[in-house]
Design a protein around this motif. Structure first.
Motif, PDB file in Angstrom:
ATOM      1  N   GLU A 131      -2.604  74.159 120.283  1.00 32.39           N
ATOM      2  CA  GLU A 131      -3.490  73.689 119.218  1.00 32.39           C
ATOM      3  C   GLU A 131      -4.953  73.988 119.561  1.00 32.39           C
ATOM      4  N   LEU A 132      -5.338  73.775 120.815  1.00 36.99           N
ATOM      5  CA  LEU A 132      -6.724  74.038 121.233  1.00 36.99           C
ATOM      6  C   LEU A 132      -7.031  75.531 121.228  1.00 36.99           C
ATOM      7  N   GLU A 133      -6.032  76.334 121.583  1.00 35.48           N
ATOM      8  CA  GLU A 133      -6.231  77.788 121.575  1.00 35.48           C
ATOM      9  C   GLU A 133      -6.504  78.282 120.156  1.00 35.48           C
ATOM     10  N   ARG A 134      -5.685  77.817 119.217  1.00 37.32           N
ATOM     11  CA  ARG A 134      -5.900  78.211 117.820  1.00 37.32           C
ATOM     12  C   ARG A 134      -7.252  77.724 117.318  1.00 37.32           C
ATOM     13  N   LEU A 135      -7.601  76.500 117.707  1.00 33.65           N
ATOM     14  CA  LEU A 135      -8.876  75.939 117.279  1.00 33.65           C
ATOM     15  C   LEU A 135     -10.040  76.771 117.807  1.00 33.65           C
ATOM     16  N   SER A 136      -9.941  77.219 119.039  1.00 31.35           N
ATOM     17  CA  SER A 136     -11.006  78.041 119.630  1.00 31.35           C
ATOM     18  C   SER A 136     -11.182  79.343 118.865  1.00 31.35           C
ATOM     19  N   HIS A 137     -10.065  79.959 118.465  1.00 23.28           N
ATOM     20  CA  HIS A 137     -10.141  81.194 117.673  1.00 23.28           C
ATOM     21  C   HIS A 137     -10.809  80.933 116.329  1.00 23.28           C
ATOM     22  N   TYR A 138     -10.450  79.819 115.719  1.00 22.66           N
ATOM     23  CA  TYR A 138     -11.045  79.511 114.412  1.00 22.66           C
ATOM     24  C   TYR A 138     -12.546  79.275 114.541  1.00 22.66           C
TER      25      TYR A 138
END
Length: 206
Positions: A131-138
């Motif tokens: 979830e944090l990885e996706r958030l960082s990309h966003y």
């Protein structure tokens, strides 16, 4: 017996005893009490088992409803995210101040994020690290759109292990997305978002 002519036979005597009624005997009373207790126990256990089955079915139904609600919400979040991203791409493309390289970078990040979201679309929960990885990309996409005019940081308490803890799918991105689009100036200038994750208790994050 009368033999006639005023003559009677000798009387005959018989002796017998009347037994006590069965239902008055102690062993019968004890037996009936045991049978009654057994019947009450059987009815009670069946009732308890029935209530437990009903409770289990209700909990199962509640979990299924919650899962369906989450999937429905997730399905609504993805189109919302896509709409915002496409709008951002149009804004960047129309802006003379935005160079082509930034637009291409934004589109590449957008494509990767959409693909990742589709891969996890059917998952009810994902690892916090995912979830944090996706958030960082966003957030990187949004910083590209707003020319890195706002700061973003993630602070994870040492008590939280992102590789062990699962969270609802697409929990964080809508919150940060809303903060970026509605909680800061349109250009993001001087904005700052800090995401702090810690444990509230043994089973709850905040």
């Amino acid at each position: 017996a009368y033999k006639g002519a005023g003559v009677w036979s000798e009387p005959v005597f018989f002796s017998f005893s009347v037994s006590e009624p069965l239902w008055n005997k102690p062993w019968f009373i004890v037996l009936m009490a045991c049978v009654a207790f057994a019947l009450v126990y059987i009815l009670f256990t069946r009732r308890v088992a029935s209530l437990k089955r009903k409770q289990i079915l209700e909990l199962k139904h509640e979990r299924e409803v919650t899962s369906l609600k989450h999937r429905a919400l997730n399905a609504m979040m993805n189109p919302h995210f896509i709409t915002n991203s496409l709008f951002a791409i149009r804004q960047m493309s129309a802006s003379k101040a935005t160079n082509r390289l930034k637009v291409e970078r934004y589109v590449a990040n957008f494509s990767s994020l959409v693909r990742r979201n589709l891969e996890l679309a059917t998952e009810e929960k994902v690892l916090l690290s995912v979830e944090l990885e996706r958030l960082s990309h966003y957030v990187e996409m949004e910083q590209t759109r707003l020319k890195n005019s706002f700061a973003f940081s993630i602070e994870v308490d040492p008590s939280v292990d992102p590789e062990e803890i699962e969270v609802p799918n697409m929990l964080l991105q809508p919150l940060v997305e809303n903060a970026i689009w509605h909680g800061m100036p349109s250009d993001g200038k001087n904005g700052s978002i800090v995401l702090h994750i810690t444990t509230k208790n043994m089973s709850t994050l905040e």
